[in-house]
Design a protein around this motif. Sequence first.
Motif, PDB file in Angstrom:
ATOM      1  N   GLY A 209     -18.888  14.540 -15.293  1.00 45.09           N
ATOM      2  CA  GLY A 209     -20.222  14.969 -14.917  1.00 45.09           C
ATOM      3  C   GLY A 209     -20.585  14.619 -13.486  1.00 45.09           C
ATOM      4  O   GLY A 209     -21.769  14.511 -13.153  1.00 45.09           O
ATOM      5  N   ASN A 210     -19.570  14.431 -12.628  1.00 47.53           N
ATOM      6  CA  ASN A 210     -19.782  14.058 -11.221  1.00 47.53           C
ATOM      7  C   ASN A 210     -20.597  12.773 -11.084  1.00 47.53           C
ATOM      8  O   ASN A 210     -21.302  12.575 -10.100  1.00 47.53           O
ATOM      9  N   LYS A 211     -20.470  11.908 -12.092  1.00 49.30           N
ATOM     10  CA  LYS A 211     -21.174  10.640 -12.046  1.00 49.30           C
ATOM     11  C   LYS A 211     -20.369   9.640 -11.223  1.00 49.30           C
ATOM     12  O   LYS A 211     -19.206   9.375 -11.526  1.00 49.30           O
ATOM     13  N   GLN A 212     -20.983   9.103 -10.197  1.00 49.74           N
ATOM     14  CA  GLN A 212     -20.294   8.171  -9.308  1.00 49.74           C
ATOM     15  C   GLN A 212     -20.554   6.728  -9.735  1.00 49.74           C
ATOM     16  O   GLN A 212     -21.634   6.399 -10.223  1.00 49.74           O
ATOM     17  N   ARG A 213     -19.539   5.907  -9.555  1.00 54.22           N
ATOM     18  CA  ARG A 213     -19.708   4.494  -9.868  1.00 54.22           C
ATOM     19  C   ARG A 213     -18.803   3.659  -8.961  1.00 54.22           C
ATOM     20  O   ARG A 213     -17.864   4.192  -8.353  1.00 54.22           O
ATOM     21  N   ILE A 214     -19.119   2.380  -8.880  1.00 60.20           N
ATOM     22  CA  ILE A 214     -18.323   1.438  -8.092  1.00 60.20           C
ATOM     23  C   ILE A 214     -17.841   0.345  -9.032  1.00 60.20           C
ATOM     24  O   ILE A 214     -18.628  -0.239  -9.783  1.00 60.20           O
ATOM     25  N   VAL A 215     -16.532   0.098  -9.017  1.00 53.10           N
ATOM     26  CA  VAL A 215     -15.935  -0.872  -9.932  1.00 53.10           C
ATOM     27  C   VAL A 215     -15.164  -1.915  -9.129  1.00 53.10           C
ATOM     28  O   VAL A 215     -14.446  -1.559  -8.183  1.00 53.10           O
ATOM     29  N   PRO A 216     -15.294  -3.189  -9.497  1.00 50.91           N
ATOM     30  CA  PRO A 216     -14.522  -4.231  -8.795  1.00 50.91           C
ATOM     31  C   PRO A 216     -13.020  -4.025  -8.978  1.00 50.91           C
ATOM     32  O   PRO A 216     -12.576  -3.497  -9.997  1.00 50.91           O
ATOM     33  N   VAL A 217     -12.266  -4.485  -7.990  1.00 48.47           N
ATOM     34  CA  VAL A 217     -10.801  -4.446  -8.069  1.00 48.47           C
ATOM     35  C   VAL A 217     -10.299  -5.879  -8.015  1.00 48.47           C
ATOM     36  O   VAL A 217     -10.672  -6.645  -7.122  1.00 48.47           O
ATOM     37  N   GLY A 218      -9.445  -6.261  -8.940  1.00 52.84           N
ATOM     38  CA  GLY A 218      -8.959  -7.634  -9.022  1.00 52.84           C
ATOM     39  C   GLY A 218      -8.007  -8.009  -7.900  1.00 52.84           C
ATOM     40  O   GLY A 218      -7.460  -7.154  -7.187  1.00 52.84           O
ATOM     41  N   ARG A 219      -7.797  -9.303  -7.761  1.00 51.56           N
ATOM     42  CA  ARG A 219      -6.977  -9.849  -6.666  1.00 51.56           C
ATOM     43  C   ARG A 219      -5.545  -9.326  -6.726  1.00 51.56           C
ATOM     44  O   ARG A 219      -4.972  -8.948  -5.696  1.00 51.56           O
ATOM     45  N   HIS A 220      -4.953  -9.289  -7.906  1.00 55.99           N
ATOM     46  CA  HIS A 220      -3.567  -8.836  -8.018  1.00 55.99           C
ATOM     47  C   HIS A 220      -3.442  -7.343  -7.710  1.00 55.99           C
ATOM     48  O   HIS A 220      -2.460  -6.914  -7.097  1.00 55.99           O
ATOM     49  N   ALA A 221      -4.437  -6.578  -8.130  1.00 56.52           N
ATOM     50  CA  ALA A 221      -4.414  -5.146  -7.834  1.00 56.52           C
ATOM     51  C   ALA A 221      -4.569  -4.904  -6.338  1.00 56.52           C
ATOM     52  O   ALA A 221      -3.913  -4.012  -5.776  1.00 56.52           O
ATOM     53  N   MET A 222      -5.415  -5.698  -5.683  1.00 52.67           N
ATOM     54  CA  MET A 222      -5.587  -5.542  -4.231  1.00 52.67           C
ATOM     55  C   MET A 222      -4.293  -5.872  -3.494  1.00 52.67           C
ATOM     56  O   MET A 222      -3.909  -5.188  -2.538  1.00 52.67           O
ATOM     57  N   ALA A 223      -3.599  -6.910  -3.952  1.00 51.77           N
ATOM     58  CA  ALA A 223      -2.322  -7.279  -3.319  1.00 51.77           C
ATOM     59  C   ALA A 223      -1.293  -6.163  -3.486  1.00 51.77           C
ATOM     60  O   ALA A 223      -0.543  -5.830  -2.554  1.00 51.77           O
ATOM     61  N   ALA A 224      -1.253  -5.552  -4.695  1.00 55.24           N
ATOM     62  CA  ALA A 224      -0.321  -4.455  -4.938  1.00 55.24           C
ATOM     63  C   ALA A 224      -0.676  -3.237  -4.098  1.00 55.24           C
ATOM     64  O   ALA A 224       0.209  -2.532  -3.598  1.00 55.24           O
ATOM     65  N   LEU A 225      -1.968  -2.992  -3.894  1.00 56.66           N
ATOM     66  CA  LEU A 225      -2.398  -1.872  -3.062  1.00 56.66           C
ATOM     67  C   LEU A 225      -1.969  -2.069  -1.609  1.00 56.66           C
ATOM     68  O   LEU A 225      -1.460  -1.145  -0.963  1.00 56.66           O
ATOM     69  N   ARG A 226      -2.165  -3.269  -1.092  1.00 49.06           N
ATOM     70  CA  ARG A 226      -1.780  -3.533   0.301  1.00 49.06           C
ATOM     71  C   ARG A 226      -0.265  -3.416   0.458  1.00 49.06           C
ATOM     72  O   ARG A 226       0.229  -2.955   1.495  1.00 49.06           O
ATOM     73  N   ASP A 227       0.465  -3.823  -0.576  1.00 47.34           N
ATOM     74  CA  ASP A 227       1.915  -3.707  -0.527  1.00 47.34           C
ATOM     75  C   ASP A 227       2.336  -2.234  -0.475  1.00 47.34           C
ATOM     76  O   ASP A 227       3.271  -1.859   0.244  1.00 47.34           O
ATOM     77  N   TRP A 228       1.638  -1.397  -1.218  1.00 52.44           N
ATOM     78  CA  TRP A 228       1.919   0.045  -1.199  1.00 52.44           C
ATOM     79  C   TRP A 228       1.510   0.666   0.139  1.00 52.44           C
ATOM     80  O   TRP A 228       2.241   1.485   0.698  1.00 52.44           O
ATOM     81  N   LEU A 229       0.366   0.275   0.665  1.00 52.35           N
ATOM     82  CA  LEU A 229      -0.116   0.856   1.918  1.00 52.35           C
ATOM     83  C   LEU A 229       0.813   0.552   3.091  1.00 52.35           C
ATOM     84  O   LEU A 229       0.859   1.309   4.067  1.00 52.35           O
ATOM     85  N   ALA A 230       1.574  -0.534   2.980  1.00 59.78           N
ATOM     86  CA  ALA A 230       2.513  -0.885   4.051  1.00 59.78           C
ATOM     87  C   ALA A 230       3.628   0.150   4.201  1.00 59.78           C
ATOM     88  O   ALA A 230       4.231   0.269   5.276  1.00 59.78           O
ATOM     89  N   VAL A 231       3.911   0.907   3.132  1.00 59.92           N
ATOM     90  CA  VAL A 231       4.990   1.916   3.195  1.00 59.92           C
ATOM     91  C   VAL A 231       4.470   3.334   2.996  1.00 59.92           C
ATOM     92  O   VAL A 231       5.227   4.298   3.137  1.00 59.92           O
ATOM     93  N   ARG A 232       3.206   3.482   2.674  1.00 57.01           N
ATOM     94  CA  ARG A 232       2.647   4.810   2.391  1.00 57.01           C
ATOM     95  C   ARG A 232       2.813   5.763   3.560  1.00 57.01           C
ATOM     96  O   ARG A 232       3.092   6.952   3.377  1.00 57.01           O
ATOM     97  N   GLY A 233       2.660   5.273   4.770  1.00 57.75           N
ATOM     98  CA  GLY A 233       2.725   6.121   5.958  1.00 57.75           C
ATOM     99  C   GLY A 233       4.034   6.889   6.094  1.00 57.75           C
ATOM    100  O   GLY A 233       4.067   7.988   6.650  1.00 57.75           O
ATOM    101  N   SER A 234       5.113   6.335   5.555  1.00 61.11           N
ATOM    102  CA  SER A 234       6.417   7.003   5.666  1.00 61.11           C
ATOM    103  C   SER A 234       6.518   8.251   4.794  1.00 61.11           C
ATOM    104  O   SER A 234       7.428   9.067   4.982  1.00 61.11           O
ATOM    105  N   LEU A 235       5.573   8.415   3.849  1.00 62.54           N
ATOM    106  CA  LEU A 235       5.606   9.567   2.946  1.00 62.54           C
ATOM    107  C   LEU A 235       4.573  10.634   3.300  1.00 62.54           C
ATOM    108  O   LEU A 235       4.630  11.745   2.771  1.00 62.54           O
ATOM    109  N   VAL A 236       3.611  10.299   4.153  1.00 60.41           N
ATOM    110  CA  VAL A 236       2.536  11.245   4.482  1.00 60.41           C
ATOM    111  C   VAL A 236       3.110  12.467   5.190  1.00 60.41           C
ATOM    112  O   VAL A 236       3.897  12.353   6.135  1.00 60.41           O
ATOM    113  N   LYS A 237       2.694  13.648   4.738  1.00 55.52           N
ATOM    114  CA  LYS A 237       3.147  14.892   5.364  1.00 55.52           C
ATOM    115  C   LYS A 237       1.938  15.749   5.732  1.00 55.52           C
ATOM    116  O   LYS A 237       1.185  15.416   6.633  1.00 55.52           O
ATOM    117  N   ALA A 238       1.718  16.841   5.036  1.00 58.13           N
ATOM    118  CA  ALA A 238       0.660  17.775   5.428  1.00 58.13           C
ATOM    119  C   ALA A 238      -0.740  17.230   5.155  1.00 58.13           C
ATOM    120  O   ALA A 238      -1.633  17.359   5.992  1.00 58.13           O
TER     121      ALA A 238
END
Length: 333
Positions: A209-238
């Motif tokens: 229903g296009n309902k927007q919300r903001i949800v906390p992200v845990g410490r371990h998930a944030m660490a995993a995200l930063r780990d992914w972002l360190a290599v994400r740039g090598s896959l970006v294309k169009a």
Amino acid sequence: MAQSDSSSAPSAPLAASAGTSIDDPATPEAYLAYLRHLRRLSEHTVIGYAQDLQELQKFAAAQSGSPSLAQLNFQHIRRLTSQLHGQGLNPRSIARKLSSWRGFYRWLAEMHGLDTNPVEGIRAPKKSKPLPKALSIDDAVRLVAQSSGETSAEPALRADRAMFELLYSSGLRISELVGLDLLPVRESGYESGGWVDLEQNEVHVTGKGNKQRIVPVGRHAMAALRDWLAVRGSLVKADPHPLFLSARGSRISARLVQLRLKAHALSLDIPANVHPHMLRHSFASHVLQSSGDLRAVQEMLGHSSVSATQVYTALDFQHLAKVYDQTHPRAKK
């Protein structure tokens, strides 16, 4: 010769019905003949109809005055439906019986002029919704924390770890996860449906229903995200916007996430049939077990009504009952 056989086959039910009255005990047999020869239903299906009609006849015989099937009324059928439900027959089976009886009475109306169909308007009891399946806390943590034994330096494995952690950490729907962008974007013809705020440790999502919300992200998930972002740039294309990318550089699909998660769970010998929504169920159940705050869980899940969230209280009770059975000295048999 074959033509004469086919033309004579339908005459059996018609002859049977013509020789019976609406109250004749043989009328159900005429109806079954109609199902066999005119409707050409399988013998297995006809046997099912026969058993349903026999049950209806047995019920009629037990009523005051032993009414015929044609004399049963709305109250009779409703009483029988209640009896079946009270005996523990599941709603699906009751609905099938009602369908069988409804068809029989429609046939009586057509062939014998029955005035009213006593089954019309009667519905089977609502099917009980199965409880959502959630992982145990140990299995959920093991699922998102451990790799499959391959090198975690691979971009795809880093993406998997970040996605799985985020699903469990914030209770996202799979559509919300794959719709996340790296940054909030608003430009001509495109606007982000969600993104992760790395500074505030929270995820912005647009749900049903296009309902927007903001949800906390845990410490371990944030660490995993930063780990992914360190290599994400090598896959970006169009398309530079998607947070999670496939090996081809496009926005990852929900189906691919499902397949990767299932394969990862199998590699860890987790017995459940793990899918992304199970991590959402696990998030809700585990937060509720720890906090008991139903309203907070409702907001984080994005449910418009608390009634949709209350199903997780049953899971919480199951957990408490299991703990009681395992630990209370008077609970042991």
